[in-house]
Design a protein around this motif. Sequence first.
Motif, PDB file in Angstrom:
ATOM      1  N   SER A 144       0.841  -0.993  -0.106  1.00 32.74           N
ATOM      2  CA  SER A 144       0.071   0.093  -0.089  1.00 32.74           C
ATOM      3  C   SER A 144       0.942   1.393  -0.041  1.00 32.74           C
ATOM      4  O   SER A 144       0.684   2.126  -0.545  1.00 32.74           O
ATOM      5  N   VAL A 145       1.971   1.224   0.868  1.00 30.07           N
ATOM      6  CA  VAL A 145       2.914   2.421   0.828  1.00 30.07           C
ATOM      7  C   VAL A 145       3.374   2.603  -0.656  1.00 30.07           C
ATOM      8  O   VAL A 145       3.488   3.704  -0.904  1.00 30.07           O
ATOM      9  N   VAL A 146       3.696   1.804  -1.312  1.00 36.03           N
ATOM     10  CA  VAL A 146       4.439   1.853  -2.584  1.00 36.03           C
ATOM     11  C   VAL A 146       3.513   2.237  -3.808  1.00 36.03           C
ATOM     12  O   VAL A 146       3.526   2.986  -4.409  1.00 36.03           O
ATOM     13  N   ARG A 147       2.199   1.708  -3.613  1.00 38.83           N
ATOM     14  CA  ARG A 147       1.173   1.872  -4.632  1.00 38.83           C
ATOM     15  C   ARG A 147       0.612   3.037  -4.553  1.00 38.83           C
ATOM     16  O   ARG A 147       0.261   3.903  -5.449  1.00 38.83           O
ATOM     17  N   ARG A 148       0.470   3.772  -3.417  1.00 43.34           N
ATOM     18  CA  ARG A 148      -0.217   5.029  -3.110  1.00 43.34           C
ATOM     19  C   ARG A 148       0.443   6.139  -2.869  1.00 43.34           C
ATOM     20  O   ARG A 148       0.088   7.379  -3.239  1.00 43.34           O
ATOM     21  N   HIS A 149       1.712   5.937  -2.598  1.00 43.61           N
ATOM     22  CA  HIS A 149       2.765   7.052  -2.549  1.00 43.61           C
ATOM     23  C   HIS A 149       4.152   6.991  -3.233  1.00 43.61           C
ATOM     24  O   HIS A 149       4.982   8.020  -3.049  1.00 43.61           O
ATOM     25  N   GLY A 150       4.361   6.097  -3.990  1.00 41.93           N
ATOM     26  CA  GLY A 150       5.612   6.000  -4.541  1.00 41.93           C
ATOM     27  C   GLY A 150       5.256   6.337  -6.216  1.00 41.93           C
ATOM     28  O   GLY A 150       4.510   6.199  -6.647  1.00 41.93           O
ATOM     29  N   SER A 151       6.530   7.138  -6.734  1.00 44.70           N
ATOM     30  CA  SER A 151       6.587   7.515  -7.945  1.00 44.70           C
ATOM     31  C   SER A 151       7.631   6.936  -8.819  1.00 44.70           C
ATOM     32  O   SER A 151       8.822   6.908  -8.372  1.00 44.70           O
ATOM     33  N   HIS A 152       7.456   6.506  -9.915  1.00 50.63           N
ATOM     34  CA  HIS A 152       8.636   5.911 -10.794  1.00 50.63           C
ATOM     35  C   HIS A 152       9.432   7.020 -11.410  1.00 50.63           C
ATOM     36  O   HIS A 152       8.613   7.952 -12.180  1.00 50.63           O
ATOM     37  N   ALA A 153      10.849   7.077 -11.431  1.00 48.74           N
ATOM     38  CA  ALA A 153      11.547   8.130 -12.038  1.00 48.74           C
ATOM     39  C   ALA A 153      11.180   7.665 -13.607  1.00 48.74           C
ATOM     40  O   ALA A 153      11.135   6.798 -14.102  1.00 48.74           O
ATOM     41  N   PRO A 154      11.109   8.695 -14.618  1.00 52.99           N
ATOM     42  CA  PRO A 154      11.073   8.718 -16.044  1.00 52.99           C
ATOM     43  C   PRO A 154      12.100   8.100 -16.661  1.00 52.99           C
ATOM     44  O   PRO A 154      13.210   8.031 -16.124  1.00 52.99           O
ATOM     45  N   SER A 155      11.889   7.261 -17.761  1.00 52.42           N
ATOM     46  CA  SER A 155      12.936   6.478 -18.358  1.00 52.42           C
ATOM     47  C   SER A 155      13.713   7.482 -18.994  1.00 52.42           C
ATOM     48  O   SER A 155      13.429   8.637 -19.464  1.00 52.42           O
ATOM     49  N   GLY A 156      14.982   7.124 -19.445  1.00 57.74           N
ATOM     50  CA  GLY A 156      15.782   7.742 -20.320  1.00 57.74           C
ATOM     51  C   GLY A 156      16.368   9.014 -19.628  1.00 57.74           C
ATOM     52  O   GLY A 156      16.602   9.994 -20.146  1.00 57.74           O
TER      53      GLY A 156
END
Length: 278
Positions: A144-156
Motif C-alpha cells: 500500500s505504501v508503494v502503490r499509493r505514495h511511490g512514483s517512478h523516475a522517468p525512463s531515459g
Amino acid sequence: MTDSARWTRVDDGRFQVDLLTADYRRHAFTRHSHSTFAIGVVVCGAEQFHYRGALHRAGVGSLAILEPGEPHDGQAADPSGWAYRVFYPPADLLFEGFAAPAHFADAVVHDPHTVHLIRSAHEALTSGTDTFAAHSKLTWALASVVRRHGSHAPSGMPALPAQDAAAGRKVTEIRDRLMADLRSAPNLRELADGVELSPFHMLRVFRAATGFPPHAWLVLERVCRARHLLAAGHTPAEVAGAVGFADQAHLTRWFKRVTGVTPAAFRNSVQDPVRTVA
C-alpha cells in the motif's frame, strides 16, 4: 514519564526487517541516515525532523516515509513528546513484486488507510501471536505504501556529467577505504591523497554526495555494524572494540543517539528474531 523503546527483528527466511516501538519525551536523535527505508506512524503526540532541507512535523495518524541514505534527525514537536511505530524494510522487501523501485517525494503523508495497515502489521509482528497472519499484514501494508505514495523516475534519464561521474567514483573509493577497517581510520590527508584531491575539496565532494563529512559517516557505519554484531549475540564490550569505538561508553553514547536505545537493550530485543511463515 520516562522514555521507552524496544526493537524487534523479524525474519521470514529471505528478508530481515527491524521494527521500533517507542515512546519519547526527552530523547532527540542525532542527524543520521539508514541503509533501509524508515516507514512509521505516530500514535501519540507529534514528532518533528529535518529532512531534505525542510522541517517536517508528523502528528497522530501521520505516515512518515524516509528513503535510504537520506540524513535526518528527530525530536518531540512539543513537551508532551511522541510515540510511534516504525518499520525499517530493505528495498528488496519493500519493492518485492513490483516491476521497479519507486521514489517517495513526500516525507509525511496523511493516508488513514495505509496508516491503519502499517500500525496493524506492526502490532501483529511485535506481539508474535500469529506470525503467518502478521507477515500477510506486512505484505499488504508495504504494498500500500508503494502503490499509493511511490512514483517512478522517468525512463531515459540523462547521464551524469563527466565531472559528477568522476566525483562519484572518488566518493566510492573513500567509502571503501573507510569501510576496509572500521577500527583504524586513515587521517584526513591520507584519505584525500588517495583520491588525488585536497582535503577541503575531498570533504566538500563527500558531503555533497552523502550528506555527511567522512568522520560522521564513519561513526554511523560503526553503529550500523554494531547493530549486526549485537544481533548476532556479541556483547557491547566486544562490539565496541570490534567496530572502532574507544570503549563501551563511547559505543553506548553514539548507539543511543542513532537508534534510541542502548546497545544492551537492542541486543536483548533482537536476540530471538520472530520467524514468520511465508
